[in-house]
Design a protein around this motif. Structure first.
Motif, PDB file in Angstrom:
ATOM      1  N   GLU A  60       0.824  -1.206   0.000  1.00  0.00           N
ATOM      2  CA  GLU A  60       0.000   0.000   0.000  1.00  0.00           C
ATOM      3  C   GLU A  60       0.860   1.259   0.000  1.00  0.00           C
ATOM      4  O   GLU A  60       0.567   2.222  -0.709  1.00  0.00           O
ATOM      5  CB  GLU A  60      -0.947  -0.006   1.200  1.00  0.00           C
ATOM      6  CG  GLU A  60      -2.058  -1.029   1.041  1.00  0.00           C
ATOM      7  CD  GLU A  60      -2.900  -1.217   2.294  1.00  0.00           C
ATOM      8  OE1 GLU A  60      -2.562  -0.662   3.361  1.00  0.00           O
ATOM      9  OE2 GLU A  60      -3.905  -1.942   2.193  1.00  0.00           O
ATOM     10  N   GLU A  61       1.933   1.240   0.769  1.00  0.00           N
ATOM     11  CA  GLU A  61       2.844   2.381   0.825  1.00  0.00           C
ATOM     12  C   GLU A  61       3.476   2.630  -0.546  1.00  0.00           C
ATOM     13  O   GLU A  61       3.558   3.767  -1.010  1.00  0.00           O
ATOM     14  CB  GLU A  61       3.933   2.104   1.859  1.00  0.00           C
ATOM     15  CG  GLU A  61       4.937   3.207   2.041  1.00  0.00           C
ATOM     16  CD  GLU A  61       5.973   2.824   3.082  1.00  0.00           C
ATOM     17  OE1 GLU A  61       7.177   2.928   2.766  1.00  0.00           O
ATOM     18  OE2 GLU A  61       5.582   2.420   4.186  1.00  0.00           O
ATOM     19  N   ASN A  62       3.910   1.564  -1.197  1.00  0.00           N
ATOM     20  CA  ASN A  62       4.544   1.701  -2.503  1.00  0.00           C
ATOM     21  C   ASN A  62       3.552   2.068  -3.597  1.00  0.00           C
ATOM     22  O   ASN A  62       3.908   2.753  -4.553  1.00  0.00           O
ATOM     23  CB  ASN A  62       5.315   0.424  -2.857  1.00  0.00           C
ATOM     24  CG  ASN A  62       6.646   0.370  -2.156  1.00  0.00           C
ATOM     25  OD1 ASN A  62       7.590   1.042  -2.549  1.00  0.00           O
ATOM     26  ND2 ASN A  62       6.714  -0.390  -1.074  1.00  0.00           N
ATOM     27  N   ILE A  63       2.314   1.640  -3.462  1.00  0.00           N
ATOM     28  CA  ILE A  63       1.271   2.026  -4.412  1.00  0.00           C
ATOM     29  C   ILE A  63       1.003   3.525  -4.283  1.00  0.00           C
ATOM     30  O   ILE A  63       0.908   4.234  -5.284  1.00  0.00           O
ATOM     31  CB  ILE A  63      -0.009   1.199  -4.193  1.00  0.00           C
ATOM     32  CG1 ILE A  63       0.217  -0.240  -4.657  1.00  0.00           C
ATOM     33  CG2 ILE A  63      -1.192   1.822  -4.931  1.00  0.00           C
ATOM     34  CD1 ILE A  63      -0.881  -1.212  -4.256  1.00  0.00           C
ATOM     35  N   GLN A  64       0.907   4.008  -3.057  1.00  0.00           N
ATOM     36  CA  GLN A  64       0.663   5.438  -2.834  1.00  0.00           C
ATOM     37  C   GLN A  64       1.778   6.298  -3.391  1.00  0.00           C
ATOM     38  O   GLN A  64       1.540   7.402  -3.877  1.00  0.00           O
ATOM     39  CB  GLN A  64       0.480   5.726  -1.340  1.00  0.00           C
ATOM     40  CG  GLN A  64      -0.843   5.258  -0.817  1.00  0.00           C
ATOM     41  CD  GLN A  64      -1.016   5.561   0.659  1.00  0.00           C
ATOM     42  OE1 GLN A  64      -0.072   5.911   1.358  1.00  0.00           O
ATOM     43  NE2 GLN A  64      -2.238   5.421   1.132  1.00  0.00           N
ATOM     44  N   ARG A  65       3.000   5.808  -3.313  1.00  0.00           N
ATOM     45  CA  ARG A  65       4.142   6.559  -3.861  1.00  0.00           C
ATOM     46  C   ARG A  65       4.243   6.413  -5.373  1.00  0.00           C
ATOM     47  O   ARG A  65       5.103   7.019  -6.003  1.00  0.00           O
ATOM     48  CB  ARG A  65       5.446   6.075  -3.223  1.00  0.00           C
ATOM     49  CG  ARG A  65       5.602   6.497  -1.797  1.00  0.00           C
ATOM     50  CD  ARG A  65       6.998   6.272  -1.316  1.00  0.00           C
ATOM     51  NE  ARG A  65       7.340   4.856  -1.369  1.00  0.00           N
ATOM     52  CZ  ARG A  65       8.122   4.234  -0.514  1.00  0.00           C
ATOM     53  NH1 ARG A  65       8.684   4.897   0.474  1.00  0.00           N
ATOM     54  NH2 ARG A  65       8.384   2.958  -0.624  1.00  0.00           N
ATOM     55  N   GLY A  66       3.399   5.573  -5.952  1.00  0.00           N
ATOM     56  CA  GLY A  66       3.414   5.375  -7.397  1.00  0.00           C
ATOM     57  C   GLY A  66       4.523   4.467  -7.880  1.00  0.00           C
ATOM     58  O   GLY A  66       4.821   4.420  -9.066  1.00  0.00           O
TER      59      GLY A  66
END
Length: 76
Positions: A60-66
């Protein structure tokens, strides 16, 4: 290897490929050993509930950072 184990194995490999991480790098980021990540990818071990939660938060963290395009959640 059952479907859940296979799903998680594939998920771990895809995450590593998209983020260009080695097994050791991913292990460090998740707070587990290299051997643990290796066994997950081969389907030899099932992740604990805590490990699945860490993986979900990491995704989720990496998805938010794109940085990650993959939908990551706990395999059903």
């Amino acid at each position: 290897m059952n479907t859940t184990e296979q799903s998680f194995s594939v998920l771990v490999v895809l995450i590593r490929q998209q983020l260009a991480l080695s097994q050791e790098d991913l292990a460090r980021q998740l707070g587990v050993s290299y051997t643990t990540v290796n066994r997950w990818e081969k389907g030899h071990n099932r992740p604990s509930r805590l490990a699945r939660a860490r993986m979900k938060a990491f995704c989720e963290e990496n998805i938010q950072r794109g940085e990650l395009e993959l939908q990551c959640g706990q395999p059903s």
